[in-house]
Write a protein that holds these residues in place. Structure first.
Motif, PDB file in Angstrom:
ATOM      1  N   ALA A   1      36.043  28.704  38.707  1.00 62.77           N
ATOM      2  CA  ALA A   1      35.789  29.050  40.105  1.00 62.77           C
ATOM      3  C   ALA A   1      36.923  29.857  40.710  1.00 62.77           C
ATOM      4  O   ALA A   1      36.709  30.655  41.632  1.00 62.77           O
ATOM      5  CB  ALA A   1      35.561  27.777  40.920  1.00 62.77           C
ATOM      6  N   SER A   2      38.141  29.676  40.205  1.00 62.71           N
ATOM      7  CA  SER A   2      39.294  30.354  40.788  1.00 62.71           C
ATOM      8  C   SER A   2      39.398  31.815  40.394  1.00 62.71           C
ATOM      9  O   SER A   2      40.137  32.584  41.016  1.00 62.71           O
ATOM     10  CB  SER A   2      40.587  29.638  40.374  1.00 62.71           C
ATOM     11  N   PHE A   3      38.661  32.235  39.365  1.00 61.31           N
ATOM     12  CA  PHE A   3      38.750  33.624  38.911  1.00 61.31           C
ATOM     13  C   PHE A   3      38.233  34.552  39.996  1.00 61.31           C
ATOM     14  O   PHE A   3      37.165  34.335  40.562  1.00 61.31           O
ATOM     15  CB  PHE A   3      37.952  33.788  37.613  1.00 61.31           C
ATOM     16  N   TYR A   4      38.998  35.594  40.304  1.00 61.37           N
ATOM     17  CA  TYR A   4      38.702  36.516  41.403  1.00 61.37           C
ATOM     18  C   TYR A   4      38.662  35.802  42.758  1.00 61.37           C
ATOM     19  O   TYR A   4      37.995  36.269  43.687  1.00 61.37           O
ATOM     20  CB  TYR A   4      37.372  37.244  41.177  1.00 61.37           C
ATOM     21  N   PHE A   5      39.329  34.667  42.868  1.00 64.49           N
ATOM     22  CA  PHE A   5      39.387  33.911  44.132  1.00 64.49           C
ATOM     23  C   PHE A   5      38.002  33.465  44.602  1.00 64.49           C
ATOM     24  O   PHE A   5      37.786  33.216  45.796  1.00 64.49           O
ATOM     25  CB  PHE A   5      40.041  34.735  45.249  1.00 64.49           C
TER      26      PHE A   5
ATOM     27  N   ARG B   1      39.932  39.954  47.187  1.00 61.06           N
ATOM     28  CA  ARG B   1      41.251  39.557  47.681  1.00 61.06           C
ATOM     29  C   ARG B   1      41.253  39.544  49.209  1.00 61.06           C
ATOM     30  O   ARG B   1      41.893  38.697  49.834  1.00 61.06           O
ATOM     31  CB  ARG B   1      42.332  40.498  47.144  1.00 61.06           C
ATOM     32  N   THR B   2      40.543  40.472  49.816  1.00 65.93           N
ATOM     33  CA  THR B   2      40.422  40.509  51.273  1.00 65.93           C
ATOM     34  C   THR B   2      39.481  39.420  51.770  1.00 65.93           C
ATOM     35  O   THR B   2      39.774  38.707  52.742  1.00 65.93           O
ATOM     36  CB  THR B   2      39.915  41.890  51.730  1.00 65.93           C
ATOM     37  N   LEU B   3      38.328  39.262  51.097  1.00 68.79           N
ATOM     38  CA  LEU B   3      37.348  38.273  51.540  1.00 68.79           C
ATOM     39  C   LEU B   3      37.858  36.845  51.401  1.00 68.79           C
ATOM     40  O   LEU B   3      37.346  35.947  52.071  1.00 68.79           O
ATOM     41  CB  LEU B   3      36.050  38.432  50.739  1.00 68.79           C
ATOM     42  N   ALA B   4      38.840  36.619  50.547  1.00 68.52           N
ATOM     43  CA  ALA B   4      39.408  35.275  50.424  1.00 68.52           C
ATOM     44  C   ALA B   4      40.085  34.840  51.718  1.00 68.52           C
ATOM     45  O   ALA B   4      40.238  33.643  51.973  1.00 68.52           O
ATOM     46  CB  ALA B   4      40.409  35.230  49.271  1.00 68.52           C
ATOM     47  N   ARG B   5      40.480  35.808  52.551  1.00 60.19           N
ATOM     48  CA  ARG B   5      41.180  35.495  53.806  1.00 60.19           C
ATOM     49  C   ARG B   5      40.372  35.849  55.051  1.00 60.19           C
ATOM     50  O   ARG B   5      40.709  35.402  56.148  1.00 60.19           O
ATOM     51  CB  ARG B   5      42.523  36.235  53.852  1.00 60.19           C
ATOM     52  N   HIS B   6      39.335  36.676  54.869  1.00 65.79           N
ATOM     53  CA  HIS B   6      38.582  37.148  56.029  1.00 65.79           C
ATOM     54  C   HIS B   6      37.090  36.926  55.811  1.00 65.79           C
ATOM     55  O   HIS B   6      36.483  37.616  54.976  1.00 65.79           O
ATOM     56  CB  HIS B   6      38.862  38.635  56.268  1.00 65.79           C
ATOM     57  N   PRO B   7      36.463  36.011  56.533  1.00 60.53           N
ATOM     58  CA  PRO B   7      35.010  35.798  56.377  1.00 60.53           C
ATOM     59  C   PRO B   7      34.239  37.059  56.744  1.00 60.53           C
ATOM     60  O   PRO B   7      34.677  37.859  57.568  1.00 60.53           O
ATOM     61  CB  PRO B   7      34.716  34.655  57.348  1.00 60.53           C
TER      62      PRO B   7
ATOM     63  N   ILE C   1      46.071  51.109  38.495  1.00 62.44           N
ATOM     64  CA  ILE C   1      46.428  51.269  39.899  1.00 62.44           C
ATOM     65  C   ILE C   1      47.209  50.035  40.337  1.00 62.44           C
ATOM     66  O   ILE C   1      47.278  49.036  39.617  1.00 62.44           O
ATOM     67  CB  ILE C   1      45.191  51.477  40.796  1.00 62.44           C
ATOM     68  N   CYS C   2      47.782  50.084  41.516  1.00 60.90           N
ATOM     69  CA  CYS C   2      48.686  49.003  41.932  1.00 60.90           C
ATOM     70  C   CYS C   2      47.959  47.666  42.031  1.00 60.90           C
ATOM     71  O   CYS C   2      48.566  46.613  41.829  1.00 60.90           O
ATOM     72  CB  CYS C   2      49.362  49.347  43.248  1.00 60.90           C
ATOM     73  N   HIS C   3      46.645  47.671  42.305  1.00 56.45           N
ATOM     74  CA  HIS C   3      45.881  46.429  42.376  1.00 56.45           C
ATOM     75  C   HIS C   3      45.911  45.675  41.048  1.00 56.45           C
ATOM     76  O   HIS C   3      45.717  44.450  41.010  1.00 56.45           O
ATOM     77  CB  HIS C   3      44.420  46.720  42.728  1.00 56.45           C
ATOM     78  N   ASP C   4      46.151  46.411  39.954  1.00 56.19           N
ATOM     79  CA  ASP C   4      46.049  45.809  38.631  1.00 56.19           C
ATOM     80  C   ASP C   4      47.257  44.966  38.249  1.00 56.19           C
ATOM     81  O   ASP C   4      47.209  44.254  37.240  1.00 56.19           O
ATOM     82  CB  ASP C   4      45.847  46.901  37.576  1.00 56.19           C
ATOM     83  N   PHE C   5      48.339  45.033  39.012  1.00 56.68           N
ATOM     84  CA  PHE C   5      49.506  44.226  38.661  1.00 56.68           C
ATOM     85  C   PHE C   5      49.188  42.728  38.669  1.00 56.68           C
ATOM     86  O   PHE C   5      49.719  41.965  37.868  1.00 56.68           O
ATOM     87  CB  PHE C   5      50.677  44.526  39.611  1.00 56.68           C
ATOM     88  N   GLU C   6      48.307  42.322  39.576  1.00 59.03           N
ATOM     89  CA  GLU C   6      47.970  40.900  39.630  1.00 59.03           C
ATOM     90  C   GLU C   6      47.210  40.448  38.391  1.00 59.03           C
ATOM     91  O   GLU C   6      47.181  39.261  38.049  1.00 59.03           O
ATOM     92  CB  GLU C   6      47.163  40.576  40.879  1.00 59.03           C
ATOM     93  N   TYR C   7      46.598  41.398  37.659  1.00 59.17           N
ATOM     94  CA  TYR C   7      45.876  41.027  36.451  1.00 59.17           C
ATOM     95  C   TYR C   7      46.793  40.638  35.306  1.00 59.17           C
ATOM     96  O   TYR C   7      46.340  40.052  34.320  1.00 59.17           O
ATOM     97  CB  TYR C   7      44.943  42.167  36.018  1.00 59.17           C
ATOM     98  N   PHE C   8      48.088  40.978  35.404  1.00 59.58           N
ATOM     99  CA  PHE C   8      49.023  40.502  34.387  1.00 59.58           C
ATOM    100  C   PHE C   8      49.104  38.974  34.419  1.00 59.58           C
ATOM    101  O   PHE C   8      49.208  38.324  33.384  1.00 59.58           O
ATOM    102  CB  PHE C   8      50.408  41.120  34.584  1.00 59.58           C
ATOM    103  N   TRP C   9      49.063  38.418  35.616  1.00 59.48           N
ATOM    104  CA  TRP C   9      49.046  36.959  35.742  1.00 59.48           C
ATOM    105  C   TRP C   9      47.713  36.406  35.256  1.00 59.48           C
ATOM    106  O   TRP C   9      47.657  35.381  34.568  1.00 59.48           O
ATOM    107  CB  TRP C   9      49.302  36.545  37.186  1.00 59.48           C
ATOM    108  N   ASP C  10      46.623  37.118  35.588  1.00 59.40           N
ATOM    109  CA  ASP C  10      45.317  36.694  35.085  1.00 59.40           C
ATOM    110  C   ASP C  10      45.263  36.754  33.565  1.00 59.40           C
ATOM    111  O   ASP C  10      44.581  35.942  32.928  1.00 59.40           O
ATOM    112  CB  ASP C  10      44.213  37.597  35.664  1.00 59.40           C
ATOM    113  N   ALA C  11      45.976  37.722  32.975  1.00 60.45           N
ATOM    114  CA  ALA C  11      45.990  37.827  31.512  1.00 60.45           C
ATOM    115  C   ALA C  11      46.660  36.619  30.872  1.00 60.45           C
ATOM    116  O   ALA C  11      46.327  36.237  29.747  1.00 60.45           O
ATOM    117  CB  ALA C  11      46.707  39.109  31.095  1.00 60.45           C
ATOM    118  N   ILE C  12      47.595  36.009  31.589  1.00 60.51           N
ATOM    119  CA  ILE C  12      48.229  34.788  31.096  1.00 60.51           C
ATOM    120  C   ILE C  12      47.265  33.605  31.236  1.00 60.51           C
ATOM    121  O   ILE C  12      47.137  32.769  30.340  1.00 60.51           O
ATOM    122  CB  ILE C  12      49.539  34.517  31.862  1.00 60.51           C
TER     123      ILE C  12
END
Length: 536
Positions: A328-332, A299-305, A89-100
């Motif tokens: 700690a940075s994994f999954y924000f 991804r939403t909770l990283a910006r919205h408490p 799904i479109c959310h998975d595009f960011e995992y290409f960067w995580d794969a690196i």
């Protein structure tokens, strides 16, 4: 100039359609999808082809790059479907960067050999196309080149702008949506929905109403230490596979027999996507309330408490700590964990390389960290939320240990058949989780305060070969709440205190809260949270 573009465009579009037939599960054929979905496919191809022609100046090279990118998405989708029962799904595009950044977590599922072969072929192709195919700027002139390339981009953009809004509504079931719409249209539908989706409000979390309840208890009564363990890929494989040794989870069985609340947990993840379960437990918000954001709520909770179990306990005077033996940075999480009300976040930097068992920090090392936290008494009750890693895949990167088979798969032959290899590795680590459970209980028993232990699995493990052989489990994981004090009773009445009750993941945090503060909390305060239902 047109002839230089039309044949690469048509050939590429034809092959693009054939590539969709490689998807598993396979989408409907084009003639059954509707005009809007097919127009989105065409518009996407025109836009991507036009952009690459503009960049590369070589149409056949642009076609090769377009098709290669699509093939990467197709292969990624097939790998994800095979291991996680969910297509790309479109959310998975960011995992290409995580794969690196975290190749061990992703590349082995894609295929190490395939990744190396694809990278090598790309290098050869890039060199070959630049050598053999001439630049259109040189052969046709800059003005004609720009006019035609920008024309393709404009036509593709226009077709997308008209067609995307006419697509059928998605149902947020990725397999069904991919089947109905095809790859390109489903990606666009999810992407547009994500951009338009509202953020859940704090009032949608039951902890918004429970925080004043917690504040009112501050200083009025002794409060127990609370440890909540999200055990990586923890489930009980014995009912699913009779070959597993019956005494594998000895400490788990003892604890469950004395737990004040236990049963099956309906988790919104299979094999991975831990944060879906994690978010549900901590915030109390059901996945349906997140809408399209449910597939990666962090991804939403990283910006919205958002109110959470941690922030509610903090309002009661708790010191709140999260322990996760990974980056700690994994999954924000470095942003999300403070937003959820945790005072401290203990990550991989607090552990040594000697703490590893297999690929990751061991559960026993995490248990020792919890014990030290419980020993550090600063006159405040302590809440520790633990996210373990030892049982995280890819399991096939480890070799099974013949010496441990007597305690895990006592009747298995050696060498192991393919369907038992990853399972044997999993069971080796699962037995360590069981030992961690015993260690944490001991630490809670020896602390000055009474203690509560919550324990649950985030999802079932990735074992596709074993599931194909034995049939898949139902996807639920065990949970339980255990207390060092006999005065704590289950939320459904003492008479049924030890009966199993099925919960949704978003109900578990509220039930643990009720164990801490008692069960006289008004039902109006937590009316969004039903009582657990007895399992059959």
């Amino acid at each position: 100039m047109i002839s230089a573009l039309i044949w690469p465009l048509l050939v590429g579009l034809l092959i693009s359609g054939l590539f969709e037939a490689l998807l598993s599960p396979r989408p409907r054929p084009f003639w059954q999808r509707g005009a809007a979905a097919n127009s989105v496919h065409l518009g996407s191809w025109l836009l991507l082809f036009g952009l690459l022609v503009l960049l590369l100046q070589r149409p056949w090279f642009a076609v090769m790059v377009c098709l290669s990118l699509q093939l990467v998405v197709v292969q990624s989708s097939n790998a994800k479907s095979h291991t996680l029962n969910e297509p790309f799904i479109c959310h998975d595009f960011e995992y290409f960067w995580d794969a690196i950044l975290h190749p061990r977590l992703y590349v082995p599922f894609f295929g190490v050999g395939l990744a190396i072969a694809a990278s090598s072929a790309a290098v050869v192709a890039i060199g070959g196309f630049f050598y053999w195919e001439g630049s259109l700027v040189t052969s046709e002139g800059a003005n004609r080149f720009l006019t035609n390339a920008l024309g393709l981009i404009a036509l593709g953009s226009l077709l997308l702008a008209v067609s995307v809004r006419r697509l059928p509504a998605i149902v947020l079931q990725p397999i069904d949506d991919m089947h109905r719409l095809g790859l390109f249209a489903s990606l666009w539908s999810y992407g547009v929905a994500l951009m338009r989706a509202p953020v859940p409000t704090p009032e949608q979390s039951p902890f918004h109403a429970l925080t004043p309840v917690a504040s009112a208890h501050q200083g009025k009564q002794p409060l127990p230490n609370v440890v909540l363990v999200q055990s990586e890929s923890f489930f009980d494989p014995r009912p699913w596979c009779e070959e597993v040794d019956a005494s594998l989870l000895h400490h788990f069985d003892i604890t469950r027999a004395n737990a004040t609340l236990h049963g099956a947990l309906n988790v919104p993840a299979w094999g991975a996507n831990t944060v879906r379960t994690e978010c549900a437990v901590l915030t109390g918000i059901a996945p349906d309330h997140w809408g399209i954001r449910q597939f990666n709520p962090y991804r939403t909770l990283a910006r919205h408490p958002m109110p959470s179990l941690a922030s509610a306990l903090k309002a009661a005077g708790y010191r709140t700590v999260c322990v996760h033996p990974y980056l700690a940075s994994f999954y924000f999480r470095h942003k999300v964990i403070p937003q959820l009300g945790f005072d401290h976040f203990i990550d991989i930097n607090a552990f040594q390389s000697s703490d590893k068992n297999g690929q990751y920090v061991s559960d026993q090392a995490v248990a020792r960290k919890i014990g030290r936290l419980l020993e550090d008494d600063d006159n405040r009750p302590l809440f520790v939320f633990v996210i373990t890693m030892e049982n995280h895949g890819p399991l096939h990167l480890e070799a099974p240990n013949q010496a441990t088979l007597a305690d895990t798969l006592p009747g298995a032959p050696w060498p192991l058949p393919d369907h038992l290899r990853d399972l044997a590795v999993y069971l080796q680590h699962l037995s360590e989780s069981d030992k961690m459970l015993a260690s944490v209980k001991n630490s809670l028993n020896t602390a000055k305060r009474p203690g509560l232990l919550g324990w649950y699995g985030d999802h079932v493990p990735i074992l596709p070969e074993a599931y194909a052989h034995f049939t898949p489990p139902d996807g639920r994981t065990p949970y339980m709440v255990w207390s060092t004090e006999s005065w704590v009773t289950a939320g459904v009445g003492a008479a049924n205190a030890y009966e199993p009750f099925e919960l949704a993941a978003n109900e578990l945090g509220v039930q643990l809260f009720k164990q801490v503060f008692g069960h006289d909390i008004s039902s109006d305060v937590i009316k969004v949270e039903p009582e657990p239902q007895e399992q059959e």
